[in-house]
Design a protein around this motif. Structure first.
Motif, PDB file in Angstrom:
ATOM      1  N   CYS A 152      -7.917  -4.081  -2.165  1.00 28.11           N
ATOM      2  CA  CYS A 152      -8.026  -4.767  -3.445  1.00 28.11           C
ATOM      3  C   CYS A 152      -7.306  -6.108  -3.394  1.00 28.11           C
ATOM      4  O   CYS A 152      -6.201  -6.211  -2.843  1.00 28.11           O
ATOM      5  CB  CYS A 152      -7.433  -3.879  -4.549  1.00 28.11           C
ATOM      6  N   THR A 196      -0.269   3.451  -5.999  1.00 29.62           N
ATOM      7  CA  THR A 196      -1.475   2.755  -6.428  1.00 29.62           C
ATOM      8  C   THR A 196      -1.229   1.895  -7.659  1.00 29.62           C
ATOM      9  O   THR A 196      -1.605   0.716  -7.696  1.00 29.62           O
ATOM     10  CB  THR A 196      -2.601   3.769  -6.701  1.00 29.62           C
ATOM     11  N   ALA A 235      -3.804  -5.328  -1.549  1.00 31.40           N
ATOM     12  CA  ALA A 235      -3.244  -3.993  -1.798  1.00 31.40           C
ATOM     13  C   ALA A 235      -4.216  -2.945  -1.270  1.00 31.40           C
ATOM     14  O   ALA A 235      -5.430  -3.047  -1.481  1.00 31.40           O
ATOM     15  CB  ALA A 235      -2.985  -3.775  -3.289  1.00 31.40           C
ATOM     16  N   GLN A 268     -12.379  -5.063  -5.678  1.00 34.82           N
ATOM     17  CA  GLN A 268     -12.079  -3.841  -4.942  1.00 34.82           C
ATOM     18  C   GLN A 268     -13.255  -3.471  -4.038  1.00 34.82           C
ATOM     19  O   GLN A 268     -14.407  -3.540  -4.461  1.00 34.82           O
ATOM     20  CB  GLN A 268     -11.819  -2.675  -5.910  1.00 34.82           C
ATOM     21  N   GLY A 288       0.817  -1.201   0.000  1.00 35.72           N
ATOM     22  CA  GLY A 288       0.000   0.000   0.000  1.00 35.72           C
ATOM     23  C   GLY A 288       0.850   1.249   0.000  1.00 35.72           C
ATOM     24  O   GLY A 288       2.073   1.191   0.137  1.00 35.72           O
ATOM     25  N   ALA A 344      -5.554   4.036 -11.514  1.00 36.90           N
ATOM     26  CA  ALA A 344      -6.234   2.818 -11.060  1.00 36.90           C
ATOM     27  C   ALA A 344      -7.194   2.300 -12.129  1.00 36.90           C
ATOM     28  O   ALA A 344      -7.851   3.084 -12.817  1.00 36.90           O
ATOM     29  CB  ALA A 344      -7.000   3.101  -9.772  1.00 36.90           C
ATOM     30  N   GLY A 385       0.693  -1.123  -6.783  1.00 32.69           N
ATOM     31  CA  GLY A 385      -0.088  -2.121  -6.058  1.00 32.69           C
ATOM     32  C   GLY A 385      -0.829  -3.051  -7.000  1.00 32.69           C
ATOM     33  O   GLY A 385      -0.857  -4.273  -6.800  1.00 32.69           O
ATOM     34  N   ILE A 389      -5.142   0.822  -1.823  1.00 30.23           N
ATOM     35  CA  ILE A 389      -4.922   1.776  -2.901  1.00 30.23           C
ATOM     36  C   ILE A 389      -5.663   3.075  -2.634  1.00 30.23           C
ATOM     37  O   ILE A 389      -6.657   3.121  -1.912  1.00 30.23           O
ATOM     38  CB  ILE A 389      -5.346   1.186  -4.260  1.00 30.23           C
TER      39      ILE A 389
END
Length: 320
Positions: free
Chosen positions: A277, A130, A145, A163, A98, A153, A133, A147
């Motif tokens: 995620c 992010t 992860a 997510q 992260g 993303a 990740g 994020i």
């Protein structure tokens, strides 16, 4: 038979655009990536790449394969999860990653909690942005992860990832000790309109755009006096009375001079959405479930975060 590793290679080339970039993410040599592409093309009996200048580009057939690869790999992830659930092992390696403040405020305490409750579990924490990740998840170098959703993303419905919102992290107004706003229980962001501001330079991090967006929503364009990116630097400048700034709740104040975090009030309230995620099909893996539960507990127990934290992660754990 198709080697699923070669599908991952093709997917990495599709995401990163070049053989060299895909090789770096997958920890392979460019020649190994090219070999996997050639072998996959032979197995599928269709050309997957074609020359483009000094590089290559994926063919229409390759794009079709990538679309189906996402579903195939997700189902394989589910199969591996089912096998691991059957074994129900408490030992193994759980890798979490992260962004910096998420490591400090969420991942580090979650890792400590896991170490205490599951002595046979090895937890590895990595700091990354992010985009990094998502790359670590795809390369199977991370299992969870955290994020900070931004333009890097993938969209929420991306078939490769699962997510969920973990927490909406408030922002505080950071002011020097003795500032007129320092003694207030809460302030509206509009009350800082006349203050000199300390913000990251454009292009250095997403917090630059956030501050401008939040201030614009409050009705003004901040007068920027100084530029700084790291939280200790921002804290020091604020502590010396050189301006004010916005600081996410999980970021730690580090300054030789006293500063005060003043909670913000009003609508809209500046917040940062922290998403958790995992790879699609992998959230029911026993080790991943341990990690998700630990993160949920850290959020719920944190005095710095809203007491009514969203329950998306736990709901995801209960979903069939």
């Amino acid at each position: 038979m198709i080697d699923l590793r070669r599908l991952q290679v093709l997917r990495a080339v599709h995401r990163h655009g070049t053989v060299t970039a895909a090789a770096g993410v997958l920890h392979l040599t460019p020649s190994a990536v090219s070999h996997h592409l050639r072998e996959l093309s032979r197995e599928l009996r269709v050309p997957l790449v074609e020359p483009r200048g000094r590089g290559i580009r994926l063919t229409s057939a390759a794009h079709l394969v990538v679309e189906h690869a996402d579903a195939l790999l997700a189902r394989w992830e589910e199969a591996e999860t089912a096998l691991e659930s059957y074994r129900a092992g408490e030992a193994g390696l759980l890798r979490m990653c992260g962004f910096a403040t998420a490591v400090v405020g969420l991942l580090a305490p979650a890792a400590a909690l896991l170490r205490e409750r599951h002595p046979g579990l090895t937890v590895q924490v990595s700091e990354c942005g992010t985009a990094g990740g998502f790359d670590l998840l795809l390369a199977t170098d991370a299992d969870i992860a955290l994020i900070d959703p931004n333009e890097d993303a993938p969209p929420p419905g991306d078939g490769r990832f699962d997510q969920h919102l973990l927490v909406e992290e408030p922002h505080d107004l950071l002011v020097p000790a003795g500032h007129p706003l320092a003694g207030r229980p809460a302030v509206r962001l509009a009350e800082a309109a006349a203050e000199p501001w300390i913000i990251p330079a454009r292009g250095t991090c997403h917090h630059h755009e956030r501050i401008l967006t939040y201030c614009a929503a409050a009705g003004y364009n901040p007068r920027v006096a100084h530029y700084a990116t790291e939280w200790p630097t921002i804290s020091a400048l604020v502590g010396h009375g050189l301006g004010v700034s916005l600081m996410p709740r999980l970021a730690e104040v580090s300054s030789g001079r006293p500063v005060v975090r003043v909670p913000l009030d009003g609508d809209p309230l500046p917040v940062r959405r922290v998403q958790v995620c995992v790879r699609r099909g992998g959230r029911d893996h026993p080790l991943v479930r341990h990690g998700l539960r630990a993160l949920r507990e850290v959020v719920d127990a944190s005095p710095a975060l809203p007491p009514a934290a969203p329950a998306d992660t736990e709901a995801a754990l209960r979903r069939p």
